[in-house]
Design a protein around this motif. Structure first.
Motif, short mmCIF file in Angstrom:
data_model
loop_
_atom_site.label_atom_id
_atom_site.label_comp_id
_atom_site.label_asym_id
_atom_site.label_seq_id
_atom_site.Cartn_x
_atom_site.Cartn_y
_atom_site.Cartn_z
N ILE A 133 0.83 -0.54 0.09
CA ILE A 133 0.67 -0.04 0.28
C ILE A 133 0.57 1.30 -0.41
CG2 ILE A 133 -1.75 1.13 1.37
CD1 ILE A 133 -2.90 -1.03 2.43
N PRO A 134 0.83 2.22 -1.02
CA PRO A 134 1.75 3.49 -1.12
C PRO A 134 1.36 4.17 0.07
CG PRO A 134 0.67 2.72 -3.36
CD PRO A 134 -0.03 2.25 -2.14
N ALA A 135 2.16 4.39 0.64
CA ALA A 135 2.67 5.91 1.93
C ALA A 135 1.60 6.38 1.67
CB ALA A 135 3.62 5.36 2.59
N ASN A 136 1.81 7.10 0.13
CA ASN A 136 0.93 8.61 0.50
C ASN A 136 -0.71 8.49 0.17
OD1 ASN A 136 1.47 7.11 -2.36
ND2 ASN A 136 0.96 8.85 -3.37
N LEU A 137 -1.11 7.36 0.30
CA LEU A 137 -2.60 6.75 0.18
C LEU A 137 -3.59 7.56 1.32
CD1 LEU A 137 -3.19 3.72 -1.35
CD2 LEU A 137 -2.94 6.06 -2.51
N PRO A 138 -4.73 8.49 1.23
CA PRO A 138 -4.91 9.14 2.26
C PRO A 138 -6.20 8.57 3.34
CG PRO A 138 -6.09 10.13 0.22
CD PRO A 138 -4.74 9.11 -0.07
N GLY A 139 -6.60 6.92 2.45
CA GLY A 139 -7.67 6.02 2.82
C GLY A 139 -7.07 5.39 3.87
#
Length: 462
Positions: free
Chosen positions: A333-339
């Motif tokens: 999961i990319p670290a920049n995903l806000p969900g």
């Protein structure tokens, strides 16, 4: 006895270093069912008095179903872009459906020699997409239905239906829009192929349903035509029924192939819709609006034996779907995903440690394709049952229902789910608290809350 004890100890030690069960299990297939222009109220399981949705009702029973689900932006293209990137519109740069004919966009075209529509599509190249991230785990993927970002391959799908801009009809999804309305053959063929190859797959099923044109089969329309109900409303009701029928065909295909048990089915609507009874499209507080009838949608997750079926009253955002799918597939999961990755909560049926979600609305036509704030019209936050809606002075362009005034709007969604009573003047401290949450979410530096942009003068009739 000593040998048995030693063996037992070694078994425990080795087990501690083995991969988790999820890592050794075959990864699940992923089926995304994306409704198009349907209100959160317009399902049997959500209590509609007339619309029949037996297949989605059954899916809701078999799923962790969030009755208070939301999309952060109530317009098809940016909503779908969120579902493919896991990013808010202000993050992925896809805030509206089309570039406006503005000086800023003409300048970009002159500087690059590239059509602004292509420049807008190129935003999809700047972020990893769900098909690409699943592809790293060996997934095949198929696009059908709505797709705005050029050819299906542009989004990382390994197969698909949409030829995309600049091909004719590429704006919405050209050939892809036939799915559901003219049968399910392309989807069925993909499922057959993926299972024959013994490959996990992602299916993007985003049919142009119940979206206009509202032209349901007569056999379905006959169920809803009755005295006192306008023809336009009856047709819309029938379109919801037709969409449900196609969902049943898709779910039956999973059963037929024997793969339902290892398939995560996710359901969400791109944005809401309230049918104008006089046949004039949607009403003011639905599609494209930041109100509940524009942004609220049931969100479902079904994975038999993994996810506990239950009706959940917590807040859920479509921004959570990408990280949750990636977790189910064992992907990074990319670290920049806000969900949020909701999978642990869904598997263990535990409460979600969050009571606040956010959203934003922009003009349909994007005033500046490199600056999302140029077209910003609304931002909102829901914390618990309180919702604060702020209005901004972004460029509306040619807009059917532009903002009327800039006053903050505060609603108690439990007592007033249709947002009829603005409590902002009665609860100024709560307005300030929620306003600060919005500012902390992401700072807006070029637009002013509490103001609206000047509107173009209406054309004079001759």
């Amino acid at each position: 006895m000593k040998n048995n004890t030693t063996f037992a100890i070694l078994t425990v030690v080795v087990a501690c270093f083995l991969p988790s069960a999820r890592a050794t299990d075959s990864p699940p297939n992923i089926v995304m069912i994306l409704s198009d222009d349907q209100s959160w109220t317009d399902y049997g399981f959500m209590g509609h008095e007339a619309i029949r949705t037996p297949n989605l009702d059954q899916l809701a029973k078999e799923s962790a179903t969030f009755e208070r689900g939301y999309v952060p932006t109530a317009l098809c293209r940016p909503s779908l872009a969120t579902l493919i990137t896991g990013l808010y519109s202000h993050q992925n740069g896809i805030t509206g459906n089309d570039p406006a004919a503005t000086a800023a966009n003409r300048m970009y075209q002159q500087q690059t020699g590239t059509d602004p529509r292509e420049l807008l599509i190129s935003n999809i190249d700047q972020h990893p997409t769900l098909p690409q991230m699943l592809g790293e785990r060996g997934y095949l993927s198929f696009q059908s239905g709505k797709w705005w970002e050029g050819n299906y391959q542009r989004g990382g799908f390994t197969a698909g239906m949409t030829r995309g801009f600049p091909k004719p009809g590429g704006r919405h999804g050209d050939d892809g829009l036939a799915i559901g309305r003219t049968g399910m053959a392309p989807v069925n063929a993909f499922i057959d192929s993926a299972t024959e190859q013994d490959k996990p797959f992602l299916l993007w099923y985003a049919p142009f349903l119940p979206h206009t044109p509202h032209n349901p089969p007569q056999r379905i329309l006959n169920k809803y035509a009755q005295p006192g109900r306008s023809e336009s409303v009856a047709k819309y009701y029938a379109m919801c029924d037709w969409f449900d029928e196609t969902c049943g065909q898709l779910l039956d295909k999973l059963d037929e192939k024997g793969i339902s048990e290892n398939t995560l089915v996710v359901y969400v609507t791109d944005n809401g819709w309230i049918q104008d009874p006089n046949g004039k499209g949607y009403t003011e507080r639905s599609k494209r609006s930041p109100y509940e009838a524009g942004t609220r949608t049931p969100i479902m997750f079904r994975w038999p034996g993994k996810i506990t079926p239950t009706m959940r009253n917590e807040l859920c955002s479509s921004i959570d779907i990408v990280p949750t799918i990636l977790a189910a597939a064992g992907a990074k999961i990319p670290a920049n995903l806000p969900g949020l990755n909701l999978l642990p909560n869904l598997e263990q049926d535990t409460p979600i440690d969050r009571d606040t979600i956010y959203g934003e609305s922009f003009a349909h036509d994007i005033a500046d394709i490199q600056n999302p704030q140029a077209s910003l019209l609304y931002r909102w936050v829901i914390q618990g049952n309180d919702k604060l809606l702020l209005t901004y002075d972004g460029d509306t362009g040619k807009m059917r229902f532009p903002p009327k005034d800039g006053k903050p709007q505060l609603f108690d969604l439990k007592k007033d789910p249709h947002e009829m009573k603005n409590l902002a003047s009665q609860r100024p401290q709560r307005v300030e608290e929620l306003n600060q949450l919005i500012e902390n979410w992401y700072p807006v530096t070029e637009r002013t809350a509490g103001r609206i942009a000047s509107q173009p003068a209406p054309k004079q009739s001759k």
